[in-house]
Design a protein around this motif. Structure first.
Motif, short mmCIF file in Angstrom:
data_model
loop_
_atom_site.label_atom_id
_atom_site.label_comp_id
_atom_site.label_asym_id
_atom_site.label_seq_id
_atom_site.Cartn_x
_atom_site.Cartn_y
_atom_site.Cartn_z
N CYS A 309 39.15 41.37 42.73
CA CYS A 309 39.51 40.34 43.71
C CYS A 309 40.24 40.89 44.93
N ARG A 311 39.93 43.29 46.88
CA ARG A 311 39.24 43.77 48.09
C ARG A 311 39.14 42.66 49.13
N HIS A 313 41.14 39.38 48.60
CA HIS A 313 42.47 38.75 48.58
C HIS A 313 43.50 39.87 48.69
N ARG A 327 27.98 35.82 51.97
CA ARG A 327 28.54 36.65 50.88
C ARG A 327 29.41 35.82 49.96
N TYR A 345 34.05 32.53 56.08
CA TYR A 345 35.17 31.85 55.41
C TYR A 345 36.29 32.85 55.19
N ARG A 346 37.50 32.33 55.26
CA ARG A 346 38.67 33.17 55.07
C ARG A 346 39.15 33.07 53.63
N SER A 349 44.96 31.93 50.80
CA SER A 349 46.19 32.42 50.18
C SER A 349 46.20 31.94 48.73
N ALA A 356 47.54 24.24 43.43
CA ALA A 356 46.81 23.98 44.67
C ALA A 356 45.44 23.34 44.44
N TYR A 359 40.11 23.25 44.43
CA TYR A 359 39.95 24.55 45.08
C TYR A 359 38.74 24.64 45.99
N HIS A 361 37.30 25.53 50.12
CA HIS A 361 37.57 24.84 51.38
C HIS A 361 37.25 23.36 51.30
N LEU A 368 41.33 26.14 37.88
CA LEU A 368 41.08 27.58 37.99
C LEU A 368 40.06 28.02 36.93
N LEU A 372 36.32 29.99 37.71
CA LEU A 372 35.86 31.27 37.15
C LEU A 372 34.75 31.10 36.11
N PHE A 396 32.62 35.33 42.10
CA PHE A 396 33.45 36.46 41.68
C PHE A 396 34.22 36.11 40.40
N GLY A 397 34.08 36.94 39.40
CA GLY A 397 34.79 36.72 38.15
C GLY A 397 33.99 35.92 37.13
N LEU A 412 46.82 34.47 37.67
CA LEU A 412 46.85 33.62 38.88
C LEU A 412 48.01 32.62 38.79
C1 HEC Z 1 34.01 38.85 48.76
C2 HEC Z 1 35.35 38.34 48.95
C3 HEC Z 1 36.05 37.67 47.78
C4 HEC Z 1 36.23 38.16 46.52
C5 HEC Z 1 35.73 39.46 45.92
C6 HEC Z 1 37.03 37.17 45.82
N1 HEC Z 1 37.33 36.12 46.63
FE1 HEC Z 1 38.39 34.48 46.16
N2 HEC Z 1 37.97 33.65 47.95
C7 HEC Z 1 37.25 34.27 48.96
C8 HEC Z 1 37.00 33.33 50.00
C9 HEC Z 1 36.26 33.61 51.30
C10 HEC Z 1 37.56 32.11 49.59
C11 HEC Z 1 37.46 30.77 50.31
C12 HEC Z 1 36.05 30.27 50.04
C13 HEC Z 1 35.81 28.82 50.40
O1 HEC Z 1 36.76 28.07 50.51
O2 HEC Z 1 34.63 28.44 50.54
C14 HEC Z 1 38.17 32.35 48.30
C15 HEC Z 1 38.85 31.39 47.56
C16 HEC Z 1 39.46 31.63 46.33
C17 HEC Z 1 40.22 30.67 45.58
C18 HEC Z 1 40.49 29.22 45.98
C19 HEC Z 1 41.92 29.03 46.45
C20 HEC Z 1 42.20 27.65 46.94
O3 HEC Z 1 43.38 27.30 47.07
O4 HEC Z 1 41.26 26.88 47.21
C21 HEC Z 1 40.65 31.28 44.44
C22 HEC Z 1 41.52 30.68 43.35
C23 HEC Z 1 40.14 32.62 44.48
N3 HEC Z 1 39.43 32.82 45.64
C24 HEC Z 1 40.33 33.55 43.47
C25 HEC Z 1 39.62 34.74 43.39
C26 HEC Z 1 39.61 35.60 42.23
C27 HEC Z 1 40.39 35.33 40.96
C28 HEC Z 1 38.78 36.63 42.51
C29 HEC Z 1 38.39 37.78 41.62
C30 HEC Z 1 37.80 37.43 40.34
C31 HEC Z 1 38.28 36.43 43.86
N4 HEC Z 1 38.81 35.28 44.35
C32 HEC Z 1 37.43 37.30 44.50
C33 HEC Z 1 36.82 35.56 48.97
C34 HEC Z 1 36.75 36.40 47.86
#
Ligand code: HEC
Ligand code: HEC
Length: 415
Positions: A309, A311, A313, A327, A345-346, A349, A356, A359, A361, A368, A372, A396-397, A412
């Motif tokens: 994650c 890379r 976050h 992606r 997309y960003r 946090s 929160a 989940y 956007h 959670l 996953l 992812f995950g 988390l």
């Molecule tokens: C390739 C980049 C990338 C990777 C790798 C990644 N994330 Fe994310 N993550 C994002 C992006 C971009 C968003 C927002 C996506 C959206 O809202 O559509 C996000 C959103 C999230 C959210 C939602 C948070 C919220 O408040 O809505 C969680 C929880 C999260 N990621 C956990 C993880 C975990 C755990 C892993 C590893 C298993 C992981 N992410 C791996 C890019 C990534």
């Protein structure tokens, strides 16, 4: 930080340059509008008069005055109410933050008949998330003298960006109970004021904690985000609509938001937009018992997070640089929309991510565990708060064995 702020206050060319640098996509509506009007000196928004409103928070006393009849609130703001700002530029960061807090709670975005209507119906207000704190105050609702001099009920930042927890106001927490679509539908049903059928259908789908804040035709309601950790993010908003280059970016965002929501009749004094930016930076997540992994599962989750994650976050708030939407693979509407789209997309946090939900956007994932779980991606999935069916993307995950996913969730929960 204060030095950048001083330049924002005093240097027109700097403001213009900071605006242009903060917009990654000059072709979306958000950017075009600002490029066409902001920091042009003798044209555009610089010519709008500054507005330093008179405004008070709304509590039981004001609500009692509103009565039950649908009488306009005209003339009810006490004439002795002072202006929100005394005209003095703060000297210390503490003073800046205190002024910014006043703006956050009391500077009206605009008058709001829906909120006024709901205040007369306390049960409706509670049902749509217009919350009252222990002292009987409604954070985010004000009685103010509008630009035309009339007293009106208005809304402020605090309506969407505070939540009331056990009677206490949590500053910066998303008001996830606020159902703006429901509020407006109830208003129209009760008053029989006509509403566009298509808009009504869309508002019914927003649900609590989400609103379509963009001006384009795309159906892209977004979840209200928590506001802590902002200063660590290199981009602002979920589609990364702004490159975040420091307080000047945030001050310009808030200055243009406030003049836009007030129908471009007035603009906020820049000292107030800057104060708001410093206040937003000062917001800290609510304290928790501990924020480091202790149990074996949490530590294992941390190791998995580091390999799968981090890379994306990657920063101190566990957010990161915007990623190409393909992606990420979540619904593309917001990222590709003409309103604020950037194609990306960003990474959100993850501070206090356990609290929160929902989940992503669009708030399409309830827990959670679901985020996953591979089940979320399959046709038979029924647990999304936005309706049955799969929620694609952010896979992812999901490929990890159950025990690893459990460990990740345990970790988390410590953030
Ligand atoms: C390739 C980049 C990338 C990777 C790798 C990644 N994330 Fe994310 N993550 C994002 C992006 C971009 C968003 C927002 C996506 C959206 O809202 O559509 C996000 C959103 C999230 C959210 C939602 C948070 C919220 O408040 O809505 C969680 C929880 C999260 N990621 C956990 C993880 C975990 C755990 C892993 C590893 C298993 C992981 N992410 C791996 C890019 C990534
Ligand atoms: C009607 C509800 C509502 C009100 C009122 C509101 N916001 Fe927001 N705010 C949102 C939503 C929804 C988003 C998410 C937008 C997006 O990501 O595209 C957001 C995003 C933000 C962000 C970006 C956060 C991030 O993670 O990058 C900031 C900063 C912010 N708001 C500050 C404010 C301030 C300051 C005010 C008052 C001037 C305000 N908002 C008023 C709903 C609201």
């Amino acid at each position: 930080m204060l030095e950048q702020g001083n330049r924002y206050l005093s240097d027109l060319a700097y403001r213009r340059q900071a605006l242009l640098q903060s917009l990654p996509n000059h072709a979306n509506m958000y950017a075009k509008q600002r490029i066409g009007h902001y920091a042009l000196g003798r044209r555009g928004w610089d010519m709008l008069p500054e507005w330093n409103p008179r405004s008070v928070g709304v509590g039981n006393a004001v609500v009692a005055q509103l009565g039950t009849a649908d009488v306009p609130t005209q003339g009810r703001l006490p004439a002795s109410t002072p202006q929100l700002w005394d005209g003095r530029t703060p000297r210390t960061m503490r003073e800046w933050v205190a002024l910014g807090r006043t703006v956050f709670f009391r500077y009206p975005l605009r008058s709001e008949v829906f909120a006024e209507w709901a205040l007369r119906r306390p049960e409706t207000a509670a049902r749509v998330g217009i919350e009252k704190d222990a002292s009987g105050k409604y954070p985010g609702i004000v009685l103010f003298a509008d630009v035309d001099g009339r007293s009106r009920i208005g809304i402020t930042c605090a309506l969407c960006h505070t939540a009331v927890h056990d009677g206490r106001v949590v500053e910066g927490r998303a008001r996830r109970a606020f159902d703006y679509g429901r509020l407006r539908l109830d208003y129209h049903q009760d008053t029989r004021e006509p509403v566009d059928a298509d808009l009504a259908r869309r508002m019914a789908t927003w649900g609590p904690g989400r609103a379509d804040v963009t001006e384009d035709v795309a159906e892209d309601p977004v979840a209200i985000p928590d506001l802590w950790g902002l200063r660590h993010q290199t981009a602002l908003t979920q589609a990364g609509t702004l490159n975040h280059l420091g307080p000047v970016t945030l001050a310009i965002r808030q200055e243009t938001q406030l003049l836009h929501t007030n129908h471009q009749r007035v603009r906020p004094p820049r000292v107030l937009s800057l104060a708001l930016a410093y206040y937003l930076y000062s917001l800290e997540p609510p304290p928790v018992a501990r924020t480091h992994p202790e149990t074996a599962a949490e530590r294992r989750g941390q190791a998995l997070f580091d390999s799968h994650c981090v890379r994306c976050h990657s920063n101190e708030a566990y957010g990161g640089d915007p990623i190409d939407h393909a992606r990420v693979g979540t619904s593309p509407e917001l990222a590709t929309g003409t309103a604020r789209g950037t194609g990306r997309y960003r990474p959100s946090s993850l501070l206090r991510v356990a609290d929160a939900a929902p989940y992503l956007h669009h708030g399409a994932v309830a827990t959670l565990e679901d985020l996953l779980s591979p089940e979320r991606l399959a046709a038979g999935f029924t647990r999304s708060p936005v309706g049955p069916g799969p929620v694609p993307g952010h896979t992812f995950g999901t490929e990890l064995p159950q025990a690893d996913r459990d460990a990740l969730v345990a970790y988390l929960r410590t953030l």
